[in-house]
Scaffold this active site. Structure first.
Site, PDB file in Angstrom:
ATOM      1  N   SER A  92     -71.129  22.404  -6.216  1.00 49.90           N
ATOM      2  CA  SER A  92     -71.494  21.115  -5.613  1.00 49.90           C
ATOM      3  C   SER A  92     -73.013  20.930  -5.637  1.00 49.90           C
ATOM      4  O   SER A  92     -73.606  20.854  -6.708  1.00 49.90           O
ATOM      5  CB  SER A  92     -70.924  21.036  -4.189  1.00 49.90           C
ATOM      6  OG  SER A  92     -71.082  19.751  -3.650  1.00 49.90           O
ATOM      7  N   HIS A 118     -66.515  15.566  -1.324  1.00 44.98           N
ATOM      8  CA  HIS A 118     -65.533  15.655  -2.406  1.00 44.98           C
ATOM      9  C   HIS A 118     -64.200  15.003  -2.024  1.00 44.98           C
ATOM     10  O   HIS A 118     -63.145  15.450  -2.462  1.00 44.98           O
ATOM     11  CB  HIS A 118     -65.308  17.115  -2.822  1.00 44.98           C
ATOM     12  CG  HIS A 118     -66.565  17.806  -3.245  1.00 44.98           C
ATOM     13  ND1 HIS A 118     -67.171  17.583  -4.466  1.00 44.98           N
ATOM     14  CD2 HIS A 118     -67.374  18.694  -2.594  1.00 44.98           C
ATOM     15  CE1 HIS A 118     -68.276  18.311  -4.547  1.00 44.98           C
ATOM     16  NE2 HIS A 118     -68.422  18.977  -3.434  1.00 44.98           N
TER      17      HIS A 118
END
Length: 206
Positions: free
Chosen positions: A86, A193
């Site tokens: 990420s 996400h």
């Protein structure tokens, strides 16, 4: 072959980077440059702030990025390959030389600000589910009222779910009832996400 993987949100902790700042002139210069770029003294929050202060996305993301990139610079890594989880993708790009330190931090700051606004629009969270049974995770998320999805397939035994706070909590209880051995809420301030980040994606895309 030397490969380095850089972490994302959830790896922050009070005092992070303080030892680097005090022991390395290079690190101190980079932290001060970061304070200048960001327009506030993030180093003070990293070194002396509380866990709650570090949990705010607009602080967490640049803090984790800075700790990763500055540590890599001080150690003097010469990677054959890099990767990032990420947010860690930005750290990896800087470590690989694809982005400058200043470019990476500027992008991370914009990303963090957009995601902070998304977090404020609807409260969300994430949880790590420890089971190899992905089918059950996805099925329970689909059956749970509210927004909750399987967001990160981290390993064969760990999947992270993400969504609205009540939906994630409900899914965790349902998963435990289905025999999942552990469902652990993560120290993050948003539903990263997940569909709740759509406004941040649109804003950052511009």
């Amino acid at each position: 072959m030397k490969a380095y993987v850089f972490p994302g949100q959830g790896s922050q902790h009070p005092g992070m980077g303080k030892q680097l700042y005090e022991s390395s002139e290079i690190a101190a210069q980079m932290f001060e440059k970061a304070n200048e770029i960001l327009g506030f003294r993030i180093s003070d929050i990293m070194f002396n702030g509380t866990a709650e202060q570090l949990l705010q996305t607009n602080v967490t993301q640049p803090a984790v990025f800075l700790h990763s990139v500055i540590l890599a610079r001080v150690i003097g890594i010469n990677p054959d390959a890099v990767a990032g989880h990420s947010l860690g993708e930005f750290s990896a790009l800087v470590a690989a030389g694809a982005l400058s330190f200043e470019q990476g931090l500027t992008l991370v700051a914009k990303r963090a600000a957009a995601m902070q606004r998304a977090c404020q629009a609807e409260q969300g969270t994430m949880a790590a589910i420890l089971t190899p049974d992905i089918t059950t995770i996805e099925s329970i998320c689909a059956q749970t009222e509210g927004v909750v999805v399987a967001a990160n397939y981290n390993s064969p035994g760990q999947t992270v779910i993400s969504g609205a706070v009540e939906a994630v909590q409900s899914a965790c209880e349902a998963l435990k009832g289905a025999g999942v051995r552990r469902a652990i809420l993560l120290p993050v301030s948003g539903a990263f996400h997940s569909p709740l980040m759509e406004s941040a994606r649109t804003e950052l895309e511009q």
